[in-house]
Design an enzyme around this catalytic site. Structure first.
Site, PDB file in Angstrom:
ATOM      1  N   ASN A  35       0.875  -1.171   0.000  1.00  0.00           N
ATOM      2  CA  ASN A  35       0.000   0.000   0.000  1.00  0.00           C
ATOM      3  C   ASN A  35       0.913   1.223   0.000  1.00  0.00           C
ATOM      4  O   ASN A  35       1.488   1.568   1.026  1.00  0.00           O
ATOM      5  CB  ASN A  35      -0.902  -0.025   1.243  1.00  0.00           C
ATOM      6  N   TRP A  36       1.043   1.827  -1.163  1.00  0.00           N
ATOM      7  CA  TRP A  36       1.959   2.981  -1.280  1.00  0.00           C
ATOM      8  C   TRP A  36       1.417   4.225  -0.589  1.00  0.00           C
ATOM      9  O   TRP A  36       2.150   5.192  -0.408  1.00  0.00           O
ATOM     10  CB  TRP A  36       2.207   3.302  -2.763  1.00  0.00           C
ATOM     11  N   LYS A  37       0.127   4.222  -0.279  1.00  0.00           N
ATOM     12  CA  LYS A  37      -0.522   5.411   0.298  1.00  0.00           C
ATOM     13  C   LYS A  37      -0.277   6.614  -0.633  1.00  0.00           C
ATOM     14  O   LYS A  37      -0.183   6.425  -1.842  1.00  0.00           O
ATOM     15  CB  LYS A  37      -0.043   5.644   1.741  1.00  0.00           C
ATOM     16  N   HIS A  56      -9.599   1.232   5.364  1.00  0.00           N
ATOM     17  CA  HIS A  56      -8.298   1.538   5.957  1.00  0.00           C
ATOM     18  C   HIS A  56      -8.471   2.555   7.093  1.00  0.00           C
ATOM     19  O   HIS A  56      -9.272   3.484   6.972  1.00  0.00           O
ATOM     20  CB  HIS A  56      -7.333   2.077   4.890  1.00  0.00           C
ATOM     21  N   GLU A 108      -6.720   4.957   7.990  1.00  0.00           N
ATOM     22  CA  GLU A 108      -6.478   6.360   7.618  1.00  0.00           C
ATOM     23  C   GLU A 108      -7.727   6.978   6.995  1.00  0.00           C
ATOM     24  O   GLU A 108      -8.043   8.151   7.219  1.00  0.00           O
ATOM     25  CB  GLU A 108      -5.263   6.438   6.675  1.00  0.00           C
ATOM     26  N   GLU A 164      -5.137  -4.468  10.900  1.00  0.00           N
ATOM     27  CA  GLU A 164      -4.105  -3.440  11.003  1.00  0.00           C
ATOM     28  C   GLU A 164      -4.325  -2.627  12.282  1.00  0.00           C
ATOM     29  O   GLU A 164      -5.095  -1.653  12.273  1.00  0.00           O
ATOM     30  CB  GLU A 164      -4.167  -2.496   9.801  1.00  0.00           C
ATOM     31  N   GLY A 195       2.757   2.713  10.698  1.00  0.00           N
ATOM     32  CA  GLY A 195       3.689   3.820  10.491  1.00  0.00           C
ATOM     33  C   GLY A 195       4.436   4.240  11.746  1.00  0.00           C
ATOM     34  O   GLY A 195       5.065   5.286  11.782  1.00  0.00           O
ATOM     35  N   SER A 250       3.662  -1.758  10.349  1.00  0.00           N
ATOM     36  CA  SER A 250       5.116  -1.847  10.512  1.00  0.00           C
ATOM     37  C   SER A 250       5.686  -3.229  10.163  1.00  0.00           C
ATOM     38  O   SER A 250       6.606  -3.708  10.827  1.00  0.00           O
ATOM     39  CB  SER A 250       5.536  -1.413  11.921  1.00  0.00           C
ATOM     40  N   GLY A 263       2.955  -0.925   4.246  1.00  0.00           N
ATOM     41  CA  GLY A 263       3.039   0.484   3.879  1.00  0.00           C
ATOM     42  C   GLY A 263       4.478   0.886   3.607  1.00  0.00           C
ATOM     43  O   GLY A 263       5.037   0.615   2.545  1.00  0.00           O
ATOM     44  N   GLY A 264       5.103   1.524   4.580  1.00  0.00           N
ATOM     45  CA  GLY A 264       6.434   2.118   4.422  1.00  0.00           C
ATOM     46  C   GLY A 264       7.459   1.204   3.761  1.00  0.00           C
ATOM     47  O   GLY A 264       8.185   1.640   2.851  1.00  0.00           O
TER      48      GLY A 264
HETATM   49  P1  13P Z   1       3.132   0.691   7.609  1.00  0.00           P
HETATM   50  O1  13P Z   1       3.639  -0.612   7.039  1.00  0.00           O
HETATM   51  O2  13P Z   1       3.842   1.879   7.068  1.00  0.00           O
HETATM   52  O3  13P Z   1       3.051   0.634   9.104  1.00  0.00           O
HETATM   53  O4  13P Z   1       1.613   0.839   7.089  1.00  0.00           O
HETATM   54  C1  13P Z   1       0.728  -0.210   7.251  1.00  0.00           C
HETATM   55  C2  13P Z   1      -0.511   0.082   6.512  1.00  0.00           C
HETATM   56  O5  13P Z   1      -1.285   0.953   6.885  1.00  0.00           O
HETATM   57  C3  13P Z   1      -0.776  -0.669   5.275  1.00  0.00           C
HETATM   58  O6  13P Z   1      -2.058  -0.441   4.797  1.00  0.00           O
END
Ligand code: 13P
Length: 252
Positions: A10-12, A96, A98, A168, A174, A214, A235-236
């Site tokens: 997930n590149w966000k 999600h 977010e 999640e 993050g 993470s 994500g990251g």
């Molecule tokens: P991180 O891997 O950056 O913690 O993000 C997780 C996430 O929200 C994937 O959708």
């Protein structure tokens, strides 16, 4: 019964098109020849058409991070599930944290989105998970149960078995704080028990439940080795080809 693992990026809201192209090339060129987990990349909308082109003929599948539930109409700035499907997108993230927090999306709205994704013929990656405050009160199970009940549990078993769930925990997203393998397994087993209770053993066994929060190259293997963890939503660490490739290897 063995479930095929999924490693999803997930590149966000990250990367320009140029950077995205570079990352996709890096991932494709390093992909193990014997990849037998499903690999998914959810890029920003702007990159969708290019992503679909790049991934044609490869085992990696394109995804979107969001959609709007209405089929078309006066929804300035939005993109429908049908548009994504027709562009070649296979998976779409919904629920999600977010989007729940920043855009105030409710369980009811996420239910509508999930329906739209399914109707368009894509696979939803439905995210759930509790905040630190809820975990500190030890109310994470009832919180996640409510998210599932209010957005998913009206579907019948034939639909439910193909929905991908991503647990999640918000406190792990993050932050660099990963849920311990035991914490992840405990919640995943709880979610699977809810599915089994509602839909029976066959569906309970079939649904893939990913962990997100993470996930990194150095913790992916132990997380993915938990019996009810069927891969990850990353994500990251998905923004770097070598890191993401190492996580794919852990899911393989
Ligand atoms: P991180 O891997 O950056 O913690 O993000 C997780 C996430 O929200 C994937 O959708």
């Amino acid at each position: 019964m063995s479930r095929k693992k999924i490693v999803a990026a997930n590149w966000k809201m990250n990367l320009t098109q140029e950077e995205g192209n570079h990352l996709v090339q890096g991932i494709l060129s390093g992909l193990p020849a014997d990849v037998n987990c499903e690999v998914v990349i959810a890029a920003p909308f702007l990159f969708t058409a290019e992503l679909v082109q790049h991934l044609k003929g490869t085992p990696v599948m394109p995804a979107a991070q969001n959609c709007y539930p209405a089929p078309s109409g006066a929804y300035t700035g939005e993109i429908s599930a049908d548009m994504l499907k027709k562009a070649g997108v296979k998976f779409c993230i919904t629920g999600h944290s977010e989007r729940r927090m920043v855009f105030h999306e409710s369980n009811g709205f996420i239910k509508e989105k999930t329906e739209a994704i399914l109707k368009a013929g894509m696979t939803p990656i439905f995210c759930c998970g509790e905040s630190l405050e809820i975990r500190e009160k030890n109310e994470q199970n009832s919180f996640v149960q409510k998210q599932l009940e209010e957005s998913l549990f009206h579907f019948d078993g034939t639909v439910m078995r193909d929905i991908v769930i991503a647990y999640e925990p918000i406190w792990a997203i993050g932050t660099g704080v990963t849920a311990s393998p035991e914490q992840a397994q405990e919640m995943h087993a709880f979610i699977r028990a809810l599915l089994t209770d509602k839909y029976g053993q066959e569906v309970g066994n079939a649904v893939r439940i990913l962990y997100g929060g993470s996930v990194k190259a150095d913790n992916a293997e132990v997380l993915f080795n938990q019996p009810d963890v069927d891969g990850g939503l990353v994500g990251g660490a998905s923004l770097d080809a070598d890191n993401f490739l190492a996580i794919i290897t852990a899911g393989n």
